[in-house]
Design a protein around this motif. Structure first.
Motif, mmCIF file in Angstrom:
data_model
loop_
_atom_site.group_PDB
_atom_site.id
_atom_site.type_symbol
_atom_site.label_atom_id
_atom_site.label_comp_id
_atom_site.label_asym_id
_atom_site.label_seq_id
_atom_site.Cartn_x
_atom_site.Cartn_y
_atom_site.Cartn_z
ATOM 1 N N ALA A 199 -3.467 -5.873 1.343
ATOM 2 C CA ALA A 199 -5.296 -6.358 1.879
ATOM 3 C C ALA A 199 -6.079 -6.275 0.356
ATOM 4 C CB ALA A 199 -5.870 -4.613 2.345
ATOM 5 N N ALA A 200 -5.370 -5.899 -0.599
ATOM 6 C CA ALA A 200 -6.662 -6.361 -1.866
ATOM 7 C C ALA A 200 -5.690 -7.940 -1.974
ATOM 8 C CB ALA A 200 -5.781 -5.692 -2.895
ATOM 9 N N ALA A 201 -4.666 -8.510 -2.323
ATOM 10 C CA ALA A 201 -4.165 -9.778 -2.469
ATOM 11 C C ALA A 201 -4.995 -11.047 -1.024
ATOM 12 C CB ALA A 201 -2.747 -9.732 -2.052
ATOM 13 N N LEU A 202 -4.877 -10.371 -0.102
ATOM 14 C CA LEU A 202 -5.517 -11.137 -0.086
ATOM 15 C C LEU A 202 -7.451 -11.141 0.733
ATOM 16 C CD1 LEU A 202 -3.515 -10.803 3.802
ATOM 17 C CD2 LEU A 202 -3.952 -12.562 2.940
ATOM 18 N N LYS A 203 -7.943 -10.175 0.019
ATOM 19 C CA LYS A 203 -9.380 -9.423 -0.422
ATOM 20 C C LYS A 203 -10.142 -9.682 1.183
ATOM 21 C CE LYS A 203 -9.332 -10.435 -4.565
ATOM 22 N NZ LYS A 203 -9.786 -9.546 -5.332
ATOM 23 N N ALA A 204 -9.123 -8.383 1.858
ATOM 24 C CA ALA A 204 -9.262 -8.071 3.306
ATOM 25 C C ALA A 204 -11.247 -6.880 3.372
ATOM 26 C CB ALA A 204 -8.723 -7.482 4.203
ATOM 27 N N LYS A 205 -11.391 -8.121 4.208
ATOM 28 C CA LYS A 205 -13.206 -6.642 5.065
ATOM 29 C C LYS A 205 -12.112 -5.521 4.541
ATOM 30 C CE LYS A 205 -17.640 -7.025 6.003
ATOM 31 N NZ LYS A 205 -18.762 -7.877 5.384
ATOM 32 N N LYS A 206 -11.949 -5.125 5.395
ATOM 33 C CA LYS A 206 -11.386 -3.813 5.425
ATOM 34 C C LYS A 206 -9.801 -3.403 5.676
ATOM 35 C CE LYS A 206 -15.103 -2.386 7.486
ATOM 36 N NZ LYS A 206 -16.253 -1.098 7.154
ATOM 37 N N LEU A 207 -9.584 -2.357 5.029
ATOM 38 C CA LEU A 207 -7.971 -1.444 5.642
ATOM 39 C C LEU A 207 -8.192 -0.374 6.525
ATOM 40 C CD1 LEU A 207 -5.207 -1.475 4.994
ATOM 41 C CD2 LEU A 207 -5.547 -0.190 2.406
ATOM 42 N N ILE A 208 -7.668 -0.451 7.342
ATOM 43 C CA ILE A 208 -7.148 0.382 8.838
ATOM 44 C C ILE A 208 -5.760 1.225 8.229
ATOM 45 C CG2 ILE A 208 -8.184 1.575 10.660
ATOM 46 C CD1 ILE A 208 -9.290 -1.161 10.881
ATOM 47 N N LEU A 209 -6.359 2.879 8.201
ATOM 48 C CA LEU A 209 -4.399 2.841 7.689
ATOM 49 C C LEU A 209 -4.721 4.304 9.223
ATOM 50 C CD1 LEU A 209 -4.638 4.063 3.983
ATOM 51 C CD2 LEU A 209 -3.212 2.557 5.011
ATOM 52 N N MET A 210 -4.019 3.837 9.856
ATOM 53 C CA MET A 210 -3.589 5.023 11.237
ATOM 54 C C MET A 210 -2.830 5.911 10.921
ATOM 55 S SD MET A 210 -3.944 2.157 14.174
ATOM 56 C CE MET A 210 -4.770 3.284 14.863
ATOM 57 N N THR A 211 -2.935 7.029 11.706
ATOM 58 C CA THR A 211 -2.114 7.877 10.769
ATOM 59 C C THR A 211 -2.195 9.203 12.256
ATOM 60 O OG1 THR A 211 -1.700 10.137 9.566
ATOM 61 C CG2 THR A 211 -3.698 9.266 9.428
ATOM 62 N N ASP A 212 -1.684 10.393 11.782
ATOM 63 C CA ASP A 212 -1.481 11.698 12.739
ATOM 64 C C ASP A 212 -2.496 12.698 12.803
ATOM 65 O OD1 ASP A 212 0.674 10.457 14.385
ATOM 66 O OD2 ASP A 212 2.025 12.152 12.601
ATOM 67 N N VAL A 213 -3.380 12.270 12.028
ATOM 68 C CA VAL A 213 -4.893 13.413 11.922
ATOM 69 C C VAL A 213 -6.146 12.627 11.625
ATOM 70 C CG1 VAL A 213 -3.714 15.374 10.297
ATOM 71 C CG2 VAL A 213 -5.102 13.305 9.182
ATOM 72 N N PRO A 214 -7.164 13.080 12.069
ATOM 73 C CA PRO A 214 -8.693 12.493 11.789
ATOM 74 C C PRO A 214 -9.047 11.999 10.732
ATOM 75 C CG PRO A 214 -8.527 15.016 12.640
ATOM 76 C CD PRO A 214 -7.003 15.185 12.350
ATOM 77 N N GLY A 215 -8.345 11.980 9.846
ATOM 78 C CA GLY A 215 -8.773 11.861 8.288
ATOM 79 C C GLY A 215 -8.573 12.270 7.378
ATOM 80 N N LEU A 216 -8.869 12.960 5.700
ATOM 81 C CA LEU A 216 -8.484 13.618 5.196
ATOM 82 C C LEU A 216 -8.926 15.523 5.561
ATOM 83 C CD1 LEU A 216 -7.564 14.682 1.868
ATOM 84 C CD2 LEU A 216 -9.549 14.185 1.545
ATOM 85 N N LEU A 217 -8.566 15.960 5.778
ATOM 86 C CA LEU A 217 -9.288 17.531 6.213
ATOM 87 C C LEU A 217 -9.206 18.226 4.895
ATOM 88 C CD1 LEU A 217 -6.642 18.360 9.154
ATOM 89 C CD2 LEU A 217 -8.982 16.985 9.195
ATOM 90 N N ARG A 218 -10.273 19.336 4.515
ATOM 91 C CA ARG A 218 -10.553 19.782 3.716
ATOM 92 C C ARG A 218 -9.343 21.394 3.768
ATOM 93 N NH1 ARG A 218 -14.492 19.730 0.751
ATOM 94 N NH2 ARG A 218 -16.309 18.239 1.335
ATOM 95 N N ASP A 219 -9.242 21.824 5.088
ATOM 96 C CA ASP A 219 -8.165 22.509 6.040
ATOM 97 C C ASP A 219 -7.278 21.237 6.982
ATOM 98 O OD1 ASP A 219 -5.984 24.448 7.010
ATOM 99 O OD2 ASP A 219 -8.353 25.854 7.388
ATOM 100 N N ILE A 220 -5.858 21.685 5.987
ATOM 101 C CA ILE A 220 -4.834 20.873 7.376
ATOM 102 C C ILE A 220 -4.670 21.274 8.240
ATOM 103 C CG2 ILE A 220 -3.758 19.873 5.159
ATOM 104 C CD1 ILE A 220 -1.349 21.562 5.985
#
Length: 297
Positions: A199-220
């Motif tokens: 994404a950095a090398a291509l100067k992408a507009k967005k980087l989307i990281l798909m995972t198993d959680v809703p995002g960064l959680l205060r309480d896992i």
């Protein structure tokens, strides 16, 4: 509440206009790797992005499938700082799963939904040149140890030539995170890191990281404790405090490097939510964690 379809389309219009002709790097991993229905929905979203004028590039992981394959072969997975320890046998399993299985399945799904996908690894066209990652210091029972991660790499060079050719010809590149060093030796790189570097090398507009959680959680243990926005200058403090841990460490560090290198925003979203890419990109509220520069607020 009844969904007002015309309002959904109107809400999406300014985002479609803003993102037209831009590059977006989408990292697919986690639950999607082992759930065919989820994977099909994700690829349908990616194809829609292409047909509204966005240039998607897919980077995929395969951690759950690699771990399952290793288990069936009687080999235990070992992780340090969210990265898989990779000896010769583990590297061969990773190559078999990533390049031989997952990559070809994604290309086939893109074709099913009407797009042209091309499968690559970082070795193709010397797209990703890497070097072996140095030993990592870890605390085990309050004693510091150095752990050799084996054939795990750090990116040295990203060559975007082949990817740009494919984009110009309306193909969707699908990239496995297997790179090579200057001597041609294969190295396994964390897929989040590869996605961020590309994404950095291509100067992408967005980087989307798909995972198993809703995002960064205060309480896992509480999926409702999602942090919706994280400025990059707070990430290392969050790592030190333990708020960011395990597999989220390479995700957030990759996000930080990408934003610093010119990617506008990074989104960490739950890939198991139906059509999560469209909900994150084309609605006002979004559903994940966005990583950004404070000065861009």
């Amino acid at each position: 509440m009844t969904l007002n379809r015309e309002n959904v389309l109107i809400e999406a219009l300014p985002y479609i206009r803003e993102f037209h002709d831009s590059i977006m790097v989408i990292k697919v991993g986690g639950h999607a790797m082992v759930n065919p229905e989820v994977m099909s929905d994700i690829m349908q979203d990616v194809v829609l992005l292409r047909f509204v004028g966005i240039h998607p590039i897919i980077v995929h992981g395969g951690g759950p499938e690699i771990s399952e394959k290793m288990k069936r072969m009687g080999k235990e997975s070992q992780f340090v700082g969210g990265l898989r320890v990779t000896d010769d046998e583990t590297l061969e399993i990773a190559r078999m799963v990533l390049v031989g299985n997952i990559n070809t399945e994604i290309v086939a799904l893109l074709g099913k939904h009407g797009a042209k996908g091309v499968g690559l690894s970082g070795k193709d066209g010397k797209t990703i040149i890497a070097k072996k990652k140095p030993s990592q210091k870890v605390m085990i029972e309050n004693v510091e140890h150095e752990v050799d991660l084996g054939w795990v790499g750090d990116t040295e060079i990203i060559n975007t030539e082949l990817i740009n050719i494919l984009i110009r010809e309306d193909y969707i590149p699908v990239i496995s995170p297997i790179a090579m060093d200057i001597n041609g030796k294969a190295l396994n790189i964390n897929a989040d890191t590869v996605a961020g570097d590309l994404a950095a090398a291509l100067k992408a507009k967005k980087l989307i990281l798909m995972t198993d959680v809703p995002g960064l959680l205060r309480d896992i243990n509480d999926r409702s404790s999602r942090i919706s926005r994280v400025p990059i200058d707070e990430i290392e403090d969050m790592v030190d405090s333990g708020l960011i841990s395990g597999g989220m460490i390479p995700k957030m560090r990759s996000a930080s490097i990408s934003v610093t290198s010119g990617v506008e925003k990074i989104h960490i979203i739950d890939g198991s939510v139906s059509h999560s890419i469209l909900l994150e990109l084309f609605t006002d509220t979004g559903i994940g964690t966005m990583v950004y520069k404070k000065e861009d607020e």
